[in-house]
Design an enzyme around this catalytic site. Structure first.
Site, mmCIF file in Angstrom:
data_model
loop_
_atom_site.group_PDB
_atom_site.id
_atom_site.type_symbol
_atom_site.label_atom_id
_atom_site.label_comp_id
_atom_site.label_asym_id
_atom_site.label_seq_id
_atom_site.Cartn_x
_atom_site.Cartn_y
_atom_site.Cartn_z
ATOM 1 N N GLY A 98 54.663 64.903 65.173
ATOM 2 C CA GLY A 98 54.188 66.276 65.036
ATOM 3 C C GLY A 98 54.641 67.127 66.220
ATOM 4 O O GLY A 98 55.293 66.642 67.158
ATOM 5 N N SER A 125 56.116 64.992 59.591
ATOM 6 C CA SER A 125 54.690 64.837 59.888
ATOM 7 C C SER A 125 53.873 65.968 59.286
ATOM 8 O O SER A 125 54.319 67.119 59.244
ATOM 9 C CB SER A 125 54.512 64.838 61.407
ATOM 10 O OG SER A 125 53.165 65.084 61.749
ATOM 11 N N TYR A 149 48.480 63.323 57.091
ATOM 12 C CA TYR A 149 47.192 63.199 57.772
ATOM 13 C C TYR A 149 46.183 63.662 56.743
ATOM 14 O O TYR A 149 46.171 64.833 56.345
ATOM 15 C CB TYR A 149 47.146 64.039 59.051
ATOM 16 C CG TYR A 149 47.649 63.275 60.247
ATOM 17 C CD1 TYR A 149 47.159 62.008 60.530
ATOM 18 C CD2 TYR A 149 48.602 63.803 61.096
ATOM 19 C CE1 TYR A 149 47.610 61.284 61.633
ATOM 20 C CE2 TYR A 149 49.060 63.082 62.199
ATOM 21 C CZ TYR A 149 48.556 61.822 62.447
ATOM 22 O OH TYR A 149 49.011 61.106 63.524
ATOM 23 N N THR A 175 49.034 57.945 57.405
ATOM 24 C CA THR A 175 48.718 57.408 58.734
ATOM 25 C C THR A 175 47.222 57.186 58.853
ATOM 26 O O THR A 175 46.422 58.113 58.682
ATOM 27 C CB THR A 175 49.233 58.374 59.823
ATOM 28 O OG1 THR A 175 50.656 58.438 59.693
ATOM 29 C CG2 THR A 175 48.882 57.876 61.215
ATOM 30 N N ARG A 184 43.365 60.304 75.791
ATOM 31 C CA ARG A 184 44.706 60.342 76.405
ATOM 32 C C ARG A 184 44.576 61.003 77.774
ATOM 33 O O ARG A 184 44.376 62.218 77.868
ATOM 34 C CB ARG A 184 45.695 61.084 75.501
ATOM 35 C CG ARG A 184 45.903 60.378 74.157
ATOM 36 C CD ARG A 184 46.903 61.088 73.278
ATOM 37 N NE ARG A 184 47.033 60.455 71.983
ATOM 38 C CZ ARG A 184 47.726 60.950 70.954
ATOM 39 N NH1 ARG A 184 48.360 62.109 71.095
ATOM 40 N NH2 ARG A 184 47.801 60.315 69.806
ATOM 41 N N LYS A 257 50.444 53.493 57.201
ATOM 42 C CA LYS A 257 50.982 53.354 58.566
ATOM 43 C C LYS A 257 49.830 53.096 59.542
ATOM 44 O O LYS A 257 48.809 53.795 59.509
ATOM 45 C CB LYS A 257 51.724 54.639 58.950
ATOM 46 C CG LYS A 257 52.256 54.673 60.394
ATOM 47 C CD LYS A 257 53.163 55.874 60.597
ATOM 48 C CE LYS A 257 53.757 55.945 61.997
ATOM 49 N NZ LYS A 257 52.880 56.611 62.969
ATOM 50 N N HIS A 281 51.005 53.201 66.668
ATOM 51 C CA HIS A 281 51.194 54.619 66.970
ATOM 52 C C HIS A 281 51.865 54.780 68.341
ATOM 53 O O HIS A 281 51.607 55.718 69.087
ATOM 54 C CB HIS A 281 49.829 55.327 66.958
ATOM 55 C CG HIS A 281 49.857 56.755 66.494
ATOM 56 N ND1 HIS A 281 49.509 57.151 65.235
ATOM 57 C CD2 HIS A 281 50.159 57.902 67.155
ATOM 58 C CE1 HIS A 281 49.594 58.467 65.124
ATOM 59 N NE2 HIS A 281 49.996 58.949 66.276
ATOM 60 N N ARG A 284 49.472 55.062 71.380
ATOM 61 C CA ARG A 284 48.832 56.358 71.653
ATOM 62 C C ARG A 284 47.400 56.436 71.169
ATOM 63 O O ARG A 284 46.741 57.442 71.363
ATOM 64 C CB ARG A 284 49.635 57.473 70.958
ATOM 65 C CG ARG A 284 51.027 57.612 71.451
ATOM 66 C CD ARG A 284 51.893 58.471 70.538
ATOM 67 N NE ARG A 284 51.553 59.863 70.506
ATOM 68 C CZ ARG A 284 51.887 60.740 71.456
ATOM 69 N NH1 ARG A 284 52.571 60.333 72.504
ATOM 70 N NH2 ARG A 284 51.541 62.012 71.343
ATOM 71 N N ASP A 312 57.138 49.977 63.689
ATOM 72 C CA ASP A 312 57.482 50.804 64.855
ATOM 73 C C ASP A 312 56.573 50.494 66.025
ATOM 74 O O ASP A 312 55.628 49.722 65.904
ATOM 75 C CB ASP A 312 57.484 52.317 64.529
ATOM 76 C CG ASP A 312 56.113 52.974 64.470
ATOM 77 O OD1 ASP A 312 55.142 52.509 65.092
ATOM 78 O OD2 ASP A 312 56.021 54.009 63.783
ATOM 79 N N SER A 313 56.911 51.091 67.148
ATOM 80 C CA SER A 313 56.177 51.040 68.420
ATOM 81 C C SER A 313 56.947 50.224 69.446
ATOM 82 O O SER A 313 56.867 48.989 69.476
ATOM 83 C CB SER A 313 54.752 50.501 68.256
ATOM 84 O OG SER A 313 53.988 51.379 67.431
ATOM 85 N N GLY A 314 57.718 50.940 70.245
ATOM 86 C CA GLY A 314 58.415 50.306 71.363
ATOM 87 C C GLY A 314 59.896 50.081 71.157
ATOM 88 O O GLY A 314 60.587 49.639 72.066
HETATM 89 C C1 FMN Z 1 54.673 63.143 70.463
HETATM 90 C C2 FMN Z 1 54.321 62.210 69.336
HETATM 91 C C3 FMN Z 1 53.738 62.734 68.192
HETATM 92 C C4 FMN Z 1 53.429 61.888 67.123
HETATM 93 N N1 FMN Z 1 52.958 62.442 65.962
HETATM 94 C C5 FMN Z 1 52.715 61.648 64.911
HETATM 95 C C6 FMN Z 1 52.310 62.210 63.687
HETATM 96 O O1 FMN Z 1 52.205 63.417 63.544
HETATM 97 N N2 FMN Z 1 52.070 61.361 62.662
HETATM 98 C C7 FMN Z 1 52.182 59.991 62.785
HETATM 99 O O2 FMN Z 1 51.947 59.264 61.833
HETATM 100 N N3 FMN Z 1 52.591 59.447 63.940
HETATM 101 C C8 FMN Z 1 52.867 60.230 64.990
HETATM 102 N N4 FMN Z 1 53.329 59.683 66.144
HETATM 103 C C9 FMN Z 1 53.562 58.219 66.212
HETATM 104 C C10 FMN Z 1 54.982 57.875 65.712
HETATM 105 O O3 FMN Z 1 55.097 58.091 64.334
HETATM 106 C C11 FMN Z 1 55.336 56.403 65.971
HETATM 107 O O4 FMN Z 1 54.339 55.570 65.416
HETATM 108 C C12 FMN Z 1 55.498 56.083 67.446
HETATM 109 O O5 FMN Z 1 56.077 57.148 68.157
HETATM 110 C C13 FMN Z 1 56.376 54.842 67.564
HETATM 111 O O6 FMN Z 1 56.459 54.409 68.851
HETATM 112 P P1 FMN Z 1 57.645 54.766 69.881
HETATM 113 O O7 FMN Z 1 57.432 56.178 70.295
HETATM 114 O O8 FMN Z 1 57.396 53.788 70.966
HETATM 115 O O9 FMN Z 1 58.960 54.546 69.153
HETATM 116 C C14 FMN Z 1 53.657 60.488 67.223
HETATM 117 C C15 FMN Z 1 54.249 59.974 68.372
HETATM 118 C C16 FMN Z 1 54.599 60.816 69.423
HETATM 119 C C17 FMN Z 1 55.286 60.239 70.627
HETATM 120 C C1 LIG Z 2 43.814 64.216 65.643
HETATM 121 C C2 LIG Z 2 45.062 63.472 65.933
HETATM 122 C C3 LIG Z 2 46.216 64.427 65.970
HETATM 123 C C4 LIG Z 2 47.458 63.724 66.310
HETATM 124 C C5 LIG Z 2 48.640 64.493 65.835
HETATM 125 C C6 LIG Z 2 49.917 64.065 66.397
HETATM 126 C C7 LIG Z 2 49.959 62.611 66.668
HETATM 127 O O1 LIG Z 2 49.902 61.801 65.785
HETATM 128 C C8 LIG Z 2 50.085 62.153 68.045
HETATM 129 O O2 LIG Z 2 50.180 60.939 68.254
HETATM 130 O O3 LIG Z 2 50.078 62.980 68.967
#
Ligand code: FMN
Ligand SMILES: CCCCCCC(=O)C(=O)O
Length: 405
Positions: A98, A125, A149, A175, A184, A257, A281, A284, A312-314
């Site tokens: 996002g 997203s 979402y 998600t 955070r 997800k 995620h 996060r 995903d993740s990493g």
């Molecule tokens: C800045 C940011 C925003 C994200 N926003 C979303 C989102 O809107 N929806 C979602 O399902 N995951 C979101 N994610 C998680 C990513 O889809 C993904 O799971 C994650 O970045 C994977 O890990 P990596 O950054 O280590 O590759 C976000 C991640 C970041 C870094």
């Molecule tokens: C309420 C959760 C909003 C998160 C939107 C973006 C996202 O997924 C993130 O990791 O940042």
């Protein structure tokens, strides 16, 4: 995509292409750090709490070592994968991210264009700054999925599903791990929440149902729109029984997800879901959560090929992709790497991140003795933790070994 890595190397060594970004992920991140203000940089780079899960993601990848095989004729390679009846030219997707306008004004439009030009699916997203229709309009016929979402206002959720189908998205990613923002610490320190300044709400302010709930249009009263957004965005009341609602409102394949427990993978299959994404995620959401790759083998064992399992993740480099594929993932998503490419060089930066990871993947695969994605299995890996080699296809462990149901 045949011999892709060799072509890319040649072009770079012969200086036919001028890379817009550094090759090393660590430098890419550092340069993004230098370019961005603290708020947006740490929003992207940071994780939940003390970032233990982010570290666990890397540890889980480092736990495995590739054991290359020789004399396997790897001159011609095939990176194709087929998901939900569509063949894609590589096992890579851009994760839903996002608020991309916090790092570059073109935000998701630049990333989507880059994905389209590299024939990599873009997952838009719900929290995009640009609306799903605007994103679709720059992608032509290129593959795109929509990430939902799931709003606590079911009319809004249904409207988003309908719009995604109407604008050419071919799968829905739901998600589950972010019904609310995690703790955070960087963002709290910086008092930084991009949604408050109107980023990341493109899909809401353009939604006819969302708009119908406002006294004045969002263009006139942004404050009221922001308040409504904060009230409807998440839904912490959802249970497995609610998945039936999604099925009633879309005919597209649905992927969940944020799956980390094998019992949740079983539930997803029992509830008729079409795919899952093993993910925390990017560290996060739950600090202290399991490294995502540590969940992958046991989940693939439970799923046993019945539905696609994405990961995903990493993921930062080709070798990470190879490990995830060998442990059973059908495809992988990258997140932060392409956000840093976007930060430094917009569309071209995202394109170069994709190119580098795919070229690295192709070469690492070949040098490991593999000529196709489908040939990757656990026999390619050694577990550093217990020293074991795996010699048969698939994963040896008991389905839910080490997990308490
Ligand atoms: C800045 C940011 C925003 C994200 N926003 C979303 C989102 O809107 N929806 C979602 O399902 N995951 C979101 N994610 C998680 C990513 O889809 C993904 O799971 C994650 O970045 C994977 O890990 P990596 O950054 O280590 O590759 C976000 C991640 C970041 C870094
Ligand atoms: C309420 C959760 C909003 C998160 C939107 C973006 C996202 O997924 C993130 O990791 O940042």
């Amino acid at each position: 995509m045949n011999q892709y890595g060799n072509h890319v190397q040649n072009e770079i060594y012969q200086r036919k292409v001028r890379p817009s970004i550094p090759f090393r992920f660590e430098e890419l991140e550092q340069m993004a750090r230098e370019k961005l203000e603290d708020g947006p940089f740490y929003y992207v780079a940071g994780g939940a709490g003390g970032e233990g899960t982010m570290r666990a993601n890397r540890r889980a990848l480092d736990r495995w070592q590739i054991v290359p095989r020789m004399l396997n004729n790897v001159e011609n390679r095939d990176l194709n994968v087929t998901l939900f009846g569509e063949t894609y030219s590589s096992p890579l997707l851009l994760a839903p991210i996002g608020v991309q306008s916090i790092v570059h004004p073109d935000g998701e439009l630049a990333s989507a264009r880059a994905a389209a030009s590299m024939n990599v699916p873009f997952i838009a997203s719900s929290a995009s700054t640009y609306s799903m229709e605007e994103i679709a309009s720059v992608m032509g016929e290129s593959p795109r999925w929509f990430q939902l979402y799931w709003s606590n206002d079911l009319e809004i959720a249904a409207s988003m599903l309908q719009r995604a189908e109407a604008s050419g998205y071919s799968a829905i990613v739901v998600t589950l791990d972010a019904p609310m923002m995690a703790w955070r610490e960087y963002d709290l320190e910086n008092a930084y929440l991009p949604f408050l300044s109107g980023e990341g709400v493109g899909n809401y302010v353009s939604d006819p149902v969302f708009r119908s709930k406002l006294k004045e249009p969002p263009e006139v009263d942004r404050n009221a729109a922001a308040i409504l957004w904060s009230q409807v965005f998440g839904n912490a009341r959802l249970t497995w029984d609610d998945l039936a609602f999604l099925r009633e409102h879309t005919s597209l394949p649905i992927l969940l997800k944020g799956i980390l427990h094998p019992d949740d993978a079983k539930l997803a299959i029992d509830r008729g879901m079409d795919g899952i994404i093993v993910s925390n995620h990017g560290g996060r959401q739950v600090d202290g959560a399991i490294g995502a790759l540590d969940s992958l083998p046991v989940i693939c064992d439970v799923v046993n090929g019945r539905i696609p399992v994405l990961f995903d993740s990493g993921i930062r480099r080709g070798a990470d992709v190879v490990k995830a594929l060998a442990l059973g993932a059908d495809s992988v998503l990258i997140g932060r790497p392409y956000m840093y490419g976007l930060t430094l060089a917009g569309e071209q930066g995202v394109k170069d991140v994709i190119r580098n990871i795919l070229a690295d993947l192709d070469l690492t695969l070949a040098l490991s003795g593999q000529s196709s994605v489908s040939g990757c299995d656990a026999s390619l890996l050694k577990d550093v933790k217990d020293g074991s080699f795996h010699s048969k296809k698939g994963w040896n462990a008991q389905p839910t070994a080490g997990f308490k149901s």
